[in-house]
Design an enzyme around this catalytic site. Structure first.
Site, PDB file in Angstrom:
ATOM      1  CE1 TYR A 130      -3.055  -2.915   0.086  1.00  0.00           C
ATOM      2  CE2 TYR A 130      -4.428  -1.928   1.398  1.00  0.00           C
ATOM      3  CZ  TYR A 130      -4.145  -2.882   0.425  1.00  0.00           C
ATOM      4  OH  TYR A 130      -5.238  -3.547   0.325  1.00  0.00           O
ATOM      5  CE  LYS A 177       0.659 -18.040   0.724  1.00  0.00           C
ATOM      6  NZ  LYS A 177       0.060 -19.027   0.986  1.00  0.00           N
ATOM      7  CG  ASP A 210      -2.748 -19.836   2.991  1.00  0.00           C
ATOM      8  OD1 ASP A 210      -2.228 -19.519   4.238  1.00  0.00           O
ATOM      9  OD2 ASP A 210      -2.365 -20.652   2.065  1.00  0.00           O
ATOM     10  CG  ASP A 234      -7.785  -3.274   3.124  1.00  0.00           C
ATOM     11  OD1 ASP A 234      -8.771  -3.062   3.500  1.00  0.00           O
ATOM     12  OD2 ASP A 234      -7.440  -2.819   1.562  1.00  0.00           O
ATOM     13  CG  ASP A 238     -13.454  -5.134   3.909  1.00  0.00           C
ATOM     14  OD1 ASP A 238     -13.274  -4.431   4.655  1.00  0.00           O
ATOM     15  OD2 ASP A 238     -14.196  -4.918   2.880  1.00  0.00           O
TER      16      ASP A 238
END
Ligand code: NAD
Length: 480
Positions: A130, A177, A210, A234, A238
């Protein structure tokens, strides 16, 4: 003399922003706290006026004075053009930690109702993809730079634990990750594992991102606080807001050492803007977080309790009710105001202590290595040659260099020297050159000379030095 009122910068923002911000301001005012709002336009209208950051200078000056912002969503032009005004704000005021709590709310029926979900995502907020450092390396290949710093990892991990302690929470998961992105995502994992023993009262555990997403869908109640990198956070936040009723209920705080910005997780919802349909709960709960942050703990609890009482009484906006019997934004707001001072039957106020922010580091934060060495160079070349032909040509033209071609990869797969497998190729190669004599020191003039030779015949657009820190390779190996 009456004491000066605490200033709060307010950015109503775009779409439903002004509606939900007005709702929160009305409720804050009704609590009687001594605050004064300084309102500024930001986002789409500022972009239209030619303000390239989307944040007018007067708004920035107000934030420098107030140190606290309550904001509505700001629209981001998609795909091209202006940078996100949200990212600009977070970067400018270094709000490095994004705290996104969700919990089961009374009367808000979800697939997980009854499982008492109470999860907080602590998202690193200014680094990672970002930062928006992007290039078209060739007309057909785009690049985004994922920069993760040790400093950034330390700050977000310390914030996650400080927050867990302040809220009397039991566990912090670190979600990364790191199995694939061993250096970038791995840095957060390693920093977390190094710092976690300093917080013996909190259970700590690393989980792959994941799997975290899978576990959140299957058994979300196992999570308490989750700390993670910017983009992962992010997406995950959500997801967690979806577990507890949706974006209309998810508040957030962007925490920095100097400035903190409070806003809903949701965006400007242009589909319902101006229709008195927006659910203001997320922004009202963000305002409660803000009140707690400025030391107005009682008002914060009163606002939260009034929201809970309102929801318990069955008053809800159309995102939960559909068209039938739904309250508009203004009706919902009035109901919350009328419920100020009442206590929820199902969910009494929690005990919160002040979050002890990790101290800010001044000056340049340096991480040193005992020993360091440059051992070679990755040169990125745009070429329509087949790998064997490109390799043969590079070997020929660089035969007198102190660096020799070691391998070529295409989209991460090695295509030279092992080029037996058929892979679909693009005209973008990473060509790795290493020292012929590893006992010598590789100096910049040799690198520049190699680039000059390659550039005489091929189009190169990007290089990376291959470094070793304390004997460890500081770069990823090519995938075979
Ligand atoms: P969005 O969150 O605006 O909307 C997604 C869906 O959720 C829509 O159907 C919307 O109607 C619904 N929704 C969102 N908030 C709601 C609320 N309070 N009450 C009822 N329904 C609600 O996401 P989007 O459509 O992807 O983004 C729209 C714009 O917002 C984009 O320009 C995006 O860049 C921007 N955005 C800004 C922020 C921010 O300022 N922090 C965050 C996310 C998106």
């Amino acid at each position: 003399m009456t004491p000066a009122k605490r200033k709060i910068t307010v950015l109503p923002g775009d779409g439903i922003g002004p509606e939900v911000v007005d709702s929160a301001l009305a409720i804050i005012s009704a609590t009687g706290v001594a605050v004064e709002f300084e309102k500024y336009e930001a986002g789409a209208r500022a972009f239209q006026k030619g303000i390239v950051t989307g944040i007018p200078r007067e708004a920035i000056q107000s934030i420098e004075r107030s140190h606290v912002v309550l904001k509505g969503p700001l629209e981001t032009p998609i795909g091209h053009g202006n940078r996100s005004a949200n990212v600009t704000l977070r970067t400018l005021f270094e709000t490095y930690g994004n705290i996104r709590p969700v919990r089961e709310l009374p009367g808000v029926q979800t697939a997980f109702t009854g499982r008492q979900l109470d999860i907080v995502i602590v998202r690193e907020n200014i680094e990672d993809l970002y930062a928006g450092i992007e290039y078209m390396q060739t007309p057909g290949v785009a690049e985004s730079l994922k920069l993760i710093s040790r400093e950034g990892c330390e700050k977000i991990v310390k914030l996650a634990f400080a927050f867990a302690i302040a809220e009397g929470r039991k566990a912090v998961h670190c979600a990364t990750k790191s199995n694939i992105l061993k250096l970038t995502e791995g840095l957060l994992q390693h920093t977390f594992e190094e710092l976690a023993p300093q917080y013996p009262s909190i259970t700590s555990k690393h989980i792959l991102i994941d799997n975290a997403a899978h576990q959140l869908a299957m058994r979300p109640e196992q999570f308490d606080v989750i700390v993670t990198t910017n983009m992962n956070g992010d997406i995950l936040s959500d997801l967690t807001s979806g577990l507890t009723g949706g974006l209309g209920f998810a508040p957030s705080a962007n925490i920095g050492n100097d400035v903190s910005i409070f806003e809903a997780v949701h965006g400007s919802a242009p589909d319902i803007a101006g229709k008195n349909k927006a659910n203001p709960t997320a922004l009202i709960l963000s305002a409660a977080m803000m009140l707690r942050h400025i030391g107005e703990g009682k008002a914060a609890n009163d606002v939260e309790q009034a929201v809970l009482v309102t929801l318990e009484s069955g008053i809800r906006t159309s995102d939960m009710m559909g068209k039938v019997k739904a309250a508009g934004t203004t009706e919902f707001t009035q109901a919350v105001i009328s419920n100020l001072g009442k206590a929820s039957k199902l969910s009494p106020p929690k005990k919160y202590a002040e979050v002890e922010l990790p101290p800010s580091q001044l000056g340049v934060n340096v991480v040193r290595a005992g020993a360091r060495k440059v051992t070679g160079l990755d040169v990125y070349i745009e070429s329509d040659l087949e790998p064997k032909a490109l390799a043969s040509d590079l070997e020929t033209i660089t035969s007198s260099s102190s660096l020799k071609l070691e391998m070529i990869s295409n989209r991460g797969a090695m295509v030279f020297p092992s080029s037996d497998r058929k892979v679909s190729l693009v005209d973008h190669y990473r060509c790795r050159f290493v020292q012929r004599d590893t006992t010598t020191k590789l100096a910049d003039p040799e690198i520049l000379s190699l680039l000059g030779t390659i550039g005489g015949k091929h189009r190169w657009m990007h290089i990376e030095k291959l470094q070793e820190f304390d004997g460890q390779p500081a770069y990823s190996k090519s995938q075979v």
